[in-house]
Write an enzyme that holds these catalytic residues in place. Structure first.
Site, mmCIF file in Angstrom:
data_model
loop_
_atom_site.group_PDB
_atom_site.id
_atom_site.type_symbol
_atom_site.label_atom_id
_atom_site.label_comp_id
_atom_site.label_asym_id
_atom_site.label_seq_id
_atom_site.Cartn_x
_atom_site.Cartn_y
_atom_site.Cartn_z
ATOM 1 N N ASP A 81 -7.267 3.272 -2.874
ATOM 2 C CA ASP A 81 -7.884 3.472 -1.556
ATOM 3 C C ASP A 81 -8.065 4.966 -1.334
ATOM 4 O OD1 ASP A 81 -8.824 3.410 1.013
ATOM 5 O OD2 ASP A 81 -7.096 2.358 1.880
ATOM 6 N N SER B 170 0.855 -1.193 0.000
ATOM 7 C CA SER B 170 0.000 0.000 0.000
ATOM 8 C C SER B 170 0.887 1.237 0.000
ATOM 9 C CB SER B 170 -0.890 -0.029 1.258
ATOM 10 O OG SER B 170 -1.595 1.181 1.415
ATOM 11 N N LYS C 241 -2.979 5.146 -2.758
ATOM 12 C CA LYS C 241 -3.858 6.046 -2.019
ATOM 13 C C LYS C 241 -4.233 7.192 -2.953
ATOM 14 C CE LYS C 241 -3.664 4.127 2.125
ATOM 15 N NZ LYS C 241 -4.853 3.670 2.879
HETATM 16 O O1 OSB Z 1 -6.875 2.549 4.835
HETATM 17 O O2 OSB Z 1 -6.098 0.616 4.588
HETATM 18 C C1 OSB Z 1 -6.014 1.729 5.098
HETATM 19 C C2 OSB Z 1 -2.758 2.072 7.062
HETATM 20 C C3 OSB Z 1 -3.223 2.636 8.233
HETATM 21 C C4 OSB Z 1 -4.562 2.919 8.356
HETATM 22 C C5 OSB Z 1 -5.447 2.656 7.305
HETATM 23 C C6 OSB Z 1 -4.970 2.070 6.133
HETATM 24 C C7 OSB Z 1 -3.598 1.806 6.001
HETATM 25 C C8 OSB Z 1 -2.992 1.251 4.796
HETATM 26 C C9 OSB Z 1 -1.641 0.577 4.929
HETATM 27 O O3 OSB Z 1 -3.475 1.309 3.696
HETATM 28 C C10 OSB Z 1 -1.779 -0.889 5.042
HETATM 29 C C11 OSB Z 1 -0.516 -1.559 5.561
HETATM 30 O O4 OSB Z 1 0.381 -1.809 4.757
HETATM 31 O O5 OSB Z 1 -0.451 -1.840 6.779
HETATM 32 MG MG MG Z 2 -8.251 1.413 3.638
#
Ligand code: OSB
Ligand code: MG
Length: 370
Positions: A188, A135, A163
């Site tokens: 996302d 991510s 994102k």
């Molecule tokens: O929205 O999925 C999300 C991290 C922290 C809070 C929310 C999110 C995220 C990530 C990272 O997208 C996911 C990861 O690699 O832990």
């Molecule tokens: Mg998310």
């Protein structure tokens, strides 16, 4: 089995790359770690919180408060043989899911270690490895972002999550697809849009996206169903699914094509497993999200993701995607085929580097029986 002592460590660990999302930027994981001791065994769990209530209304301070005052005291004196024994006690406290999750995971690890079985076995896992993606946050320009993409694809990650936010969306996806025509990719939005943006999502239908996660309000299910009806790309719900009831509502409304399961958002592995089962019974696939967990929360989540209906790549990347040095041994590593292994040893299957945890600790609470 009876618990003698529960220790809470509020730690702070800097991320190698800060993660910027539509509403903010995370530079550290300020987690609360839970250590349960009793009957000659110990167990560890993580509450993956932060300093500010942005993704969730909880913070490390509310988690410490809820654990110390409401959740931990009634557990001393309770005979615990499985997570089902906790239900009535933890269920009396409304909300505070991130506080509950570290406690449930620590107790599950403690029970599993005492019984000589893995947490994955306890949960009913069926897989020995879990496919994972990476991510990636919002960057100053696409060049910087694509340099990260190149590196993570070369390491073996098979799916990229980008994102997005207004102004960092359609052009970004267009540029991504020109450079990476075949790479599985998803978006996302972390709740950055409204139903008035439907034409943007219709335009995104042209880019063969695996899914778009939580485009609309953090507490909405219904308007996601109206958006889903007007686009082909599957929606995924993250922020707005906290319970089996929410999952059932999303299924009934056809609000999404899949659900992102994070035990922290739902109140622990027991609730996450119930959400998994409801989705499985309805034929709706799930996948395991991440909250930038340290190794303790990460390996527990990998065990969760070994359940049968986790059918899409997870946000459970290797330790070195997040940390210079992880607090577990061995660290989580990526296999060349883009998977991470489900630990098979007793409990969460890794050891915790206690001296390192103590050095990272900003606040500590020791709660004892009697
Ligand atoms: O929205 O999925 C999300 C991290 C922290 C809070 C929310 C999110 C995220 C990530 C990272 O997208 C996911 C990861 O690699 O832990
Ligand atoms: Mg998310």
């Amino acid at each position: 089995m009876y618990i003698d002592r529960i220790t809470l460590f509020q730690i702070s660990l800097p991320l190698k790359i800060p993660l910027e999302v539509s509403f903010g930027r995370w530079t550290h994981r300020q987690a609360v770690l839970v250590r349960v001791e009793g009957e000659g065994a110990e167990g560890w769990g993580e509450c993956p919180t932060g300093a500010f209530p942005d993704y969730s209304c909880e913070t490390y301070a509310t988690v410490l408060y809820a654990l110390e005052h409401f959740l931990v005291p009634p557990l001393f004196g309770l005979d615990i043989t499985g997570l089902d024994d906790l239900g009535p006690t933890l269920g009396r406290v409304r909300g505070h899911p991130f506080a509950k999750t570290g406690l449930e995971w620590a107790i599950l690890d403690w029970l599993a270690r005492a019984g000589g079985v893995s947490v994955a076995e306890k949960l009913g896992g069926v897989r020995s490895s879990v496919a994972t993606g990476v991510s990636l946050g919002i960057e100053a320009d696409v060049g910087k972002l694509f340099a990260h993409v190149d590196r993570f694809l070369a390491e073996g990650y098979r799916r990229i999550k980008l994102k997005i936010k207004p102004g960092w969306d359609l052009e970004l996806v267009h540029a991504f697809r020109r450079r990476y025509p075949q790479t599985p990719v998803m978006l996302d939005a972390n709740s950055a849009y409204t139903l008035a943006d439907v034409s943007l999502f219709q335009a995104l239908d042209e880019y063969d996206l695996m899914m778009i996660e939580q485009p609309l309000a953090h507490d909405d299910i219904y308007f996601h169903s109206l958006l889903q009806a007007q686009i082909c790309t599957p929606l995924s719900l993250d922020e707005s699914i906290h319970s089996p009831g929410h999952a059932a509502a999303a299924i009934a409304l056809r609000a999404c094509g899949n659900i992102n399961i994070k035990p922290g958002r739902m109140g622990g592995p027991s609730v996450a497993a119930r959400v998994h089962d409801i989705c499985r019974d309805a034929g709706l696939p799930v996948w395991h999200g991440g909250m930038l967990e340290t190794g303790i929360g990460r390996v527990a989540n990998i065990a969760m993701a070994s359940l049968p209906n986790f059918l899409l790549p997870a946000d459970l990347s290797a330790s070195d995607r997040y940390w210079e040095d992880d607090i577990i041994e061995p660290a989580v590593t990526l296999n060349p085929n883009g998977t991470v292994d489900v630990p098979t040893g007793p409990g969460i299957g890794v050891s915790v580097r206690l001296n390192f945890v103590e050095r990272l600790t900003e606040q500590k609470r020791v709660l004892s029986r009697g």
